[in-house]
Structure formats: C-alpha cells, structure tokens
Design a protein around this motif. Structure first.
Motif, PDB file in Angstrom:
ATOM      1  N   PHE A 101     -17.193   5.055   9.158  1.00 27.73           N
ATOM      2  CA  PHE A 101     -16.523   4.271  10.193  1.00 27.73           C
ATOM      3  C   PHE A 101     -15.088   3.907   9.811  1.00 27.73           C
ATOM      4  N   SER A 102     -14.711   4.158   8.559  1.00 25.69           N
ATOM      5  CA  SER A 102     -13.393   3.719   8.074  1.00 25.69           C
ATOM      6  C   SER A 102     -12.764   4.790   7.191  1.00 25.69           C
ATOM      7  N   PRO A 103     -12.148   5.812   7.765  1.00 28.88           N
ATOM      8  CA  PRO A 103     -11.492   6.842   6.950  1.00 28.88           C
ATOM      9  C   PRO A 103     -10.263   6.287   6.251  1.00 28.88           C
ATOM     10  N   PRO A 104      -9.779   6.936   5.200  1.00 30.15           N
ATOM     11  CA  PRO A 104      -8.623   6.414   4.458  1.00 30.15           C
ATOM     12  C   PRO A 104      -7.388   6.300   5.339  1.00 30.15           C
ATOM     13  N   PRO A 105      -6.653   5.197   5.257  1.00 35.55           N
ATOM     14  CA  PRO A 105      -5.387   5.077   5.995  1.00 35.55           C
ATOM     15  C   PRO A 105      -4.295   5.881   5.314  1.00 35.55           C
ATOM     16  N   ALA A 106      -3.188   6.045   5.995  1.00 37.59           N
ATOM     17  CA  ALA A 106      -2.059   6.777   5.417  1.00 37.59           C
ATOM     18  C   ALA A 106      -1.520   6.031   4.205  1.00 37.59           C
ATOM     19  N   VAL A 107      -1.034   6.787   3.241  1.00 39.15           N
ATOM     20  CA  VAL A 107      -0.472   6.192   2.027  1.00 39.15           C
ATOM     21  C   VAL A 107       0.755   5.374   2.399  1.00 39.15           C
ATOM     22  N   PRO A 108       0.876   4.154   1.889  1.00 35.18           N
ATOM     23  CA  PRO A 108       2.024   3.312   2.260  1.00 35.18           C
ATOM     24  C   PRO A 108       3.331   3.821   1.661  1.00 35.18           C
TER      25      PRO A 108
ATOM     26  N   GLY B 175       0.929  -2.832 -15.916  1.00 31.34           N
ATOM     27  CA  GLY B 175       0.241  -2.647 -14.653  1.00 31.34           C
ATOM     28  C   GLY B 175       1.093  -2.006 -13.588  1.00 31.34           C
ATOM     29  N   SER B 176       0.578  -2.028 -12.355  1.00 35.39           N
ATOM     30  CA  SER B 176       1.259  -1.442 -11.204  1.00 35.39           C
ATOM     31  C   SER B 176       1.072  -2.356 -10.000  1.00 35.39           C
ATOM     32  N   ALA B 177       1.690  -1.977  -8.904  1.00 40.13           N
ATOM     33  CA  ALA B 177       1.574  -2.769  -7.684  1.00 40.13           C
ATOM     34  C   ALA B 177       0.158  -2.704  -7.140  1.00 40.13           C
ATOM     35  N   CYS B 178      -0.334  -3.834  -6.618  1.00 40.14           N
ATOM     36  CA  CYS B 178      -1.677  -3.925  -6.044  1.00 40.14           C
ATOM     37  C   CYS B 178      -1.536  -4.327  -4.581  1.00 40.14           C
ATOM     38  N   LEU B 179      -2.089  -3.488  -3.672  1.00 39.18           N
ATOM     39  CA  LEU B 179      -1.944  -3.734  -2.243  1.00 39.18           C
ATOM     40  C   LEU B 179      -3.302  -3.689  -1.556  1.00 39.18           C
ATOM     41  N   ARG B 180      -3.410  -4.424  -0.462  1.00 38.87           N
ATOM     42  CA  ARG B 180      -4.616  -4.433   0.363  1.00 38.87           C
ATOM     43  C   ARG B 180      -4.275  -3.886   1.749  1.00 38.87           C
ATOM     44  N   TYR B 181      -5.174  -3.028   2.295  1.00 39.22           N
ATOM     45  CA  TYR B 181      -5.006  -2.549   3.655  1.00 39.22           C
ATOM     46  C   TYR B 181      -5.759  -3.486   4.586  1.00 39.22           C
ATOM     47  N   SER B 182      -5.039  -4.101   5.528  1.00 43.40           N
ATOM     48  CA  SER B 182      -5.622  -5.135   6.374  1.00 43.40           C
ATOM     49  C   SER B 182      -6.228  -4.588   7.664  1.00 43.40           C
ATOM     50  N   GLY B 183      -6.155  -3.277   7.886  1.00 46.58           N
ATOM     51  CA  GLY B 183      -6.659  -2.691   9.120  1.00 46.58           C
ATOM     52  C   GLY B 183      -5.538  -2.240  10.032  1.00 46.58           C
ATOM     53  N   SER B 184      -4.319  -2.701   9.756  1.00 49.14           N
ATOM     54  CA  SER B 184      -3.159  -2.272  10.542  1.00 49.14           C
ATOM     55  C   SER B 184      -1.950  -1.993   9.657  1.00 49.14           C
ATOM     56  N   ASP B 185      -1.886  -2.640   8.496  1.00 48.57           N
ATOM     57  CA  ASP B 185      -0.769  -2.402   7.591  1.00 48.57           C
ATOM     58  C   ASP B 185      -1.180  -2.752   6.164  1.00 48.57           C
ATOM     59  N   TRP B 186      -0.285  -2.481   5.223  1.00 47.27           N
ATOM     60  CA  TRP B 186      -0.512  -2.760   3.810  1.00 47.27           C
ATOM     61  C   TRP B 186       0.150  -4.075   3.437  1.00 47.27           C
ATOM     62  N   ARG B 187      -0.576  -4.885   2.663  1.00 44.38           N
ATOM     63  CA  ARG B 187      -0.038  -6.163   2.210  1.00 44.38           C
ATOM     64  C   ARG B 187      -0.094  -6.222   0.688  1.00 44.38           C
ATOM     65  N   THR B 188       0.994  -6.666   0.099  1.00 45.80           N
ATOM     66  CA  THR B 188       1.104  -6.707  -1.352  1.00 45.80           C
ATOM     67  C   THR B 188       0.442  -7.961  -1.918  1.00 45.80           C
ATOM     68  N   LEU B 189      -0.475  -7.755  -2.883  1.00 44.14           N
ATOM     69  CA  LEU B 189      -1.074  -8.883  -3.598  1.00 44.14           C
ATOM     70  C   LEU B 189      -0.286  -9.213  -4.854  1.00 44.14           C
ATOM     71  N   SER B 190       0.202  -8.165  -5.507  1.00 44.02           N
ATOM     72  CA  SER B 190       0.981  -8.354  -6.735  1.00 44.02           C
ATOM     73  C   SER B 190       1.835  -7.122  -6.961  1.00 44.02           C
TER      74      SER B 190
END
Length: 225
Positions: free
Chosen positions: A109-116, A145-160
C-alpha cells in the motif's frame, strides 16, 4: 440404646477417613482425563495477535488476503502468496484496520517515494559550503553520521543534519508499528529506510531492500541498542 462414647468416636473417625479417600480418588482419576478443547471463558472474548507473533502461525490457517491493495477473501499464506505472484516470505502478516489477521505483499500500500533533493549545507552549518565550480565532486560524509529525514506522506522533513544510523532508526520508528502491506519511509544519508511489520529495512537504490533490524512486539528495536 446409647452407644458408648468410644464407639461414637470410632464412627466419626471412620466417616472422616471415607470422605478423605473419596477426595483423593477423585483427584487421581480426574487428572488422567484428556484436556478439554474448549477455550476458557477469559479467552472467548476474541483473538488478539501481535505482529511479532505472526511468523509462528500455522501454515494452514486462513487469513484475510490482499492483492493490489484490495481484499480478495480468506486464504492461507501460501495461497495468498500465489495470488500475489510472490514467495511466501514476501508477505507481511499482522492485524489489519478491522483488527483481523491479514496478509499482504511487503509495502503493497506504500511504495517508496522519490528520493529527496536536499542541499546538505542547509542541514548542518558545520558542513563545508558546496563548490559551484565542481558540481560533480562527491560529498564526503562526516564520521559521526549523516542527515536523517522522515517522509510524511507528501514531503521529506529533516530530523537531524548529522546523526548515526541506529539513532536515526530509533528517532524515526521507535514505538511505531505498521499494518500488513503498509510502510513508513525515511532517509539516512544516501540510504532509504523502510519500516514494515516486524522489521526495518534499508536500500541503497530506493528499490531493493534488505533487513536492517528486527522489531519486537513492543515496536522497539532491541538489536540497535
């Protein structure tokens, strides 16, 4: 004629011994009976199955089967996999929205979103500025480390802008479980992260995923520390 006191005592003692013997015999013969197949009253209220328990189910047990995101009826794991044209281990098993045990292809039900598309210099001010004269120059990740992002269902949001892999997984998914066929996505640097029932996976090409860590019944990742 009244009985002597001694005879009365003997009669009382004998009656007590007879009752005790009856109780012992009942326990002995009762313990040899076959256990009843009927569930105890406390267990008749309904079946609750944890996502972590799903892999131990009997292969002949019928589940709610989903194909292309649509419920197609009851089927065993093998039958549901055949309907999806997949191997059995490519199915996620868990509780669907109705609370019933269900099986669906992994992340159906949730295919991978496009790479940000991210300018890493905006994520961490400590990183060196991009060099416009050398656009093809590879970015060197910091050891920490590296950047950590979450996909919210419409866009990518940066956690760190700078986080280790394990810390990123914990920040994204600790305490969160998903239903069969669903998935949640994140990114750690150039790696796509995907939470599916019972595990979190990683992919270097945003297409082929492999297991990174298993998730327990409390939706935690004990293997990541």
């Amino acid at each position: 004629m009244a009985l002597p006191n001694d005879n009365r005592i003997i009669i009382v003692i004998g009656a007590g011994l007879a009752v005790l013997a009856a109780v012992v015999l009942a326990l002995v013969f009762g313990s040899g009976r076959e256990p009843s197949d009927e569930a105890p009253p406390a267990a008749r209220g309904g079946l609750t199955v944890s996502l972590a328990d799903a892999p131990g189910l009997e292969p002949t047990r019928a589940l709610r089967c989903f194909v292309d995101g649509q419920f197609v009826g009851m089927a065993t794991l093998t039958e549901c996999a055949q309907r999806n044209g997949l191997a059995t281990d490519a199915l996620d098993v868990g509780l669907d929205e109705s609370g019933n045990l269900a099986a669906a292809p992994t992340a159906a039900f949730s295919p991978p979103p496009a790479v940000p598309e991210i300018d890493i210099t905006e994520l961490d001010p400590m990183l060196p500025e991009a060099l416009p004269a050398e656009p093809s120059r590879p970015v060197v990740k910091q050891a920490s480390g590296s950047a950590c992002l979450r996909y919210s269902g419409s866009d990518w949001r940066t956690l760190s802008g700078n986080m280790g892999l394990n810390a990123c997984v914990q920040a994204l998914y600790a305490g969160t479980c998903v239903r069969p066929g669903d998935a949640q996505y994140g990114r750690w640097g150039e790696t796509t992260l995907r939470l599916v029932p019972r595990r979190v996976e990683q992919s270097d090409d945003n297409s082929r995923f492999r297991v990174l860590a298993d998730q327990d019944r409390d939706c935690q990742f004990p293997g990541l520390g």
